[in-house]
Design a protein around this motif. Structure first.
Motif, PDB file in Angstrom:
ATOM      1  N   LYS A   1       0.821  -1.223   0.000  1.00  0.00           N
ATOM      2  CA  LYS A   1       0.000   0.000   0.000  1.00  0.00           C
ATOM      3  C   LYS A   1       0.848   1.263   0.000  1.00  0.00           C
ATOM      4  O   LYS A   1       0.408   2.308  -0.469  1.00  0.00           O
ATOM      5  CB  LYS A   1      -0.929   0.014   1.208  1.00  0.00           C
ATOM      6  N   ASN A   2       2.055   1.170   0.551  1.00  0.00           N
ATOM      7  CA  ASN A   2       2.906   2.353   0.723  1.00  0.00           C
ATOM      8  C   ASN A   2       4.304   2.120   0.159  1.00  0.00           C
ATOM      9  O   ASN A   2       5.288   2.617   0.713  1.00  0.00           O
ATOM     10  CB  ASN A   2       3.013   2.704   2.213  1.00  0.00           C
ATOM     11  N   LEU A   3       4.397   1.384  -0.927  1.00  0.00           N
ATOM     12  CA  LEU A   3       5.697   0.984  -1.455  1.00  0.00           C
ATOM     13  C   LEU A   3       6.608   2.172  -1.734  1.00  0.00           C
ATOM     14  O   LEU A   3       7.775   2.172  -1.338  1.00  0.00           O
ATOM     15  CB  LEU A   3       5.525   0.138  -2.720  1.00  0.00           C
ATOM     16  N   LYS A   4       6.104   3.189  -2.379  1.00  0.00           N
ATOM     17  CA  LYS A   4       6.932   4.346  -2.719  1.00  0.00           C
ATOM     18  C   LYS A   4       7.529   4.977  -1.463  1.00  0.00           C
ATOM     19  O   LYS A   4       8.719   5.307  -1.437  1.00  0.00           O
ATOM     20  CB  LYS A   4       6.117   5.375  -3.495  1.00  0.00           C
ATOM     21  N   ASP A   5       6.725   5.128  -0.430  1.00  0.00           N
ATOM     22  CA  ASP A   5       7.217   5.722   0.821  1.00  0.00           C
ATOM     23  C   ASP A   5       8.325   4.880   1.449  1.00  0.00           C
ATOM     24  O   ASP A   5       9.338   5.412   1.900  1.00  0.00           O
ATOM     25  CB  ASP A   5       6.072   5.892   1.823  1.00  0.00           C
ATOM     26  N   TYR A   6       8.130   3.560   1.467  1.00  0.00           N
ATOM     27  CA  TYR A   6       9.147   2.693   2.060  1.00  0.00           C
ATOM     28  C   TYR A   6      10.417   2.661   1.213  1.00  0.00           C
ATOM     29  O   TYR A   6      11.525   2.634   1.756  1.00  0.00           O
ATOM     30  CB  TYR A   6       8.607   1.285   2.289  1.00  0.00           C
ATOM     31  N   LEU A   7      10.269   2.670  -0.101  1.00  0.00           N
ATOM     32  CA  LEU A   7      11.457   2.730  -0.956  1.00  0.00           C
ATOM     33  C   LEU A   7      12.232   4.011  -0.702  1.00  0.00           C
ATOM     34  O   LEU A   7      13.467   3.992  -0.634  1.00  0.00           O
ATOM     35  CB  LEU A   7      11.059   2.633  -2.430  1.00  0.00           C
ATOM     36  N   ASN A   8      11.528   5.120  -0.555  1.00  0.00           N
ATOM     37  CA  ASN A   8      12.194   6.388  -0.251  1.00  0.00           C
ATOM     38  C   ASN A   8      12.898   6.334   1.098  1.00  0.00           C
ATOM     39  O   ASN A   8      14.031   6.804   1.230  1.00  0.00           O
ATOM     40  CB  ASN A   8      11.195   7.537  -0.278  1.00  0.00           C
ATOM     41  N   GLN A   9      12.241   5.753   2.090  1.00  0.00           N
ATOM     42  CA  GLN A   9      12.857   5.651   3.422  1.00  0.00           C
ATOM     43  C   GLN A   9      14.156   4.863   3.364  1.00  0.00           C
ATOM     44  O   GLN A   9      15.165   5.275   3.946  1.00  0.00           O
ATOM     45  CB  GLN A   9      11.895   4.970   4.398  1.00  0.00           C
ATOM     46  N   VAL A  10      14.125   3.746   2.666  1.00  0.00           N
ATOM     47  CA  VAL A  10      15.312   2.887   2.598  1.00  0.00           C
ATOM     48  C   VAL A  10      16.428   3.570   1.814  1.00  0.00           C
ATOM     49  O   VAL A  10      17.580   3.570   2.234  1.00  0.00           O
ATOM     50  CB  VAL A  10      14.960   1.521   1.969  1.00  0.00           C
ATOM     51  N   SER A  11      16.097   4.160   0.687  1.00  0.00           N
ATOM     52  CA  SER A  11      17.145   4.756  -0.146  1.00  0.00           C
ATOM     53  C   SER A  11      17.703   6.040   0.448  1.00  0.00           C
ATOM     54  O   SER A  11      18.883   6.322   0.292  1.00  0.00           O
ATOM     55  CB  SER A  11      16.626   5.009  -1.559  1.00  0.00           C
ATOM     56  N   GLU A  12      16.893   6.804   1.157  1.00  0.00           N
ATOM     57  CA  GLU A  12      17.357   8.084   1.702  1.00  0.00           C
ATOM     58  C   GLU A  12      18.084   7.925   3.039  1.00  0.00           C
ATOM     59  O   GLU A  12      19.024   8.647   3.319  1.00  0.00           O
ATOM     60  CB  GLU A  12      16.180   9.035   1.852  1.00  0.00           C
ATOM     61  N   SER A  13      17.642   7.003   3.858  1.00  0.00           N
ATOM     62  CA  SER A  13      18.235   6.877   5.194  1.00  0.00           C
ATOM     63  C   SER A  13      19.155   5.680   5.330  1.00  0.00           C
ATOM     64  O   SER A  13      19.746   5.478   6.379  1.00  0.00           O
ATOM     65  CB  SER A  13      17.123   6.747   6.240  1.00  0.00           C
ATOM     66  N   GLU A  14      19.249   4.885   4.253  1.00  0.00           N
ATOM     67  CA  GLU A  14      20.034   3.648   4.289  1.00  0.00           C
ATOM     68  C   GLU A  14      19.562   2.738   5.409  1.00  0.00           C
ATOM     69  O   GLU A  14      20.335   1.989   6.003  1.00  0.00           O
ATOM     70  CB  GLU A  14      21.528   3.946   4.406  1.00  0.00           C
ATOM     71  N   GLY A  15      18.268   2.817   5.714  1.00  0.00           N
ATOM     72  CA  GLY A  15      17.671   1.948   6.709  1.00  0.00           C
ATOM     73  C   GLY A  15      17.423   0.562   6.145  1.00  0.00           C
ATOM     74  O   GLY A  15      17.636   0.300   4.964  1.00  0.00           O
TER      75      GLY A  15
END
Length: 68
Positions: free
Chosen positions: A11-25
């Motif tokens: 449901k929120n794939l774009k948001d999670y992809l951004n979180q991972v790529s931006e914060s290296e989480g």
């Protein structure tokens, strides 16, 4: 490390992809069923993946040198 169910991830794939790529989480996506720990998936940025892969290669190389 954040744990996110696959239904929420979809449901929120774009948001999670951004979180991972931006914060290296790192995001853990658990899978249900038998042996679910073995079927779980980790989402990491390419930068983090390359870093982990490089570390593993250097570690294995140093182990081989210490044995010889």
């Amino acid at each position: 490390m954040k744990v996110v169910k696959s239904s929420v991830l979809r449901k929120n794939l774009k948001d999670y992809l951004n979180q991972v790529s931006e914060s290296e989480g790192i995001i853990l996506i658990p899978r249900s069923g038998i042996d679910s720990d073995d079927k779980s998936v980790i989402m990491v940025s390419l930068k983090e993946y390359n870093s982990l892969k490089n570390f593993k290669e250097r570690y294995q190389s140093s182990l081989l040198k210490s044995v010889n």
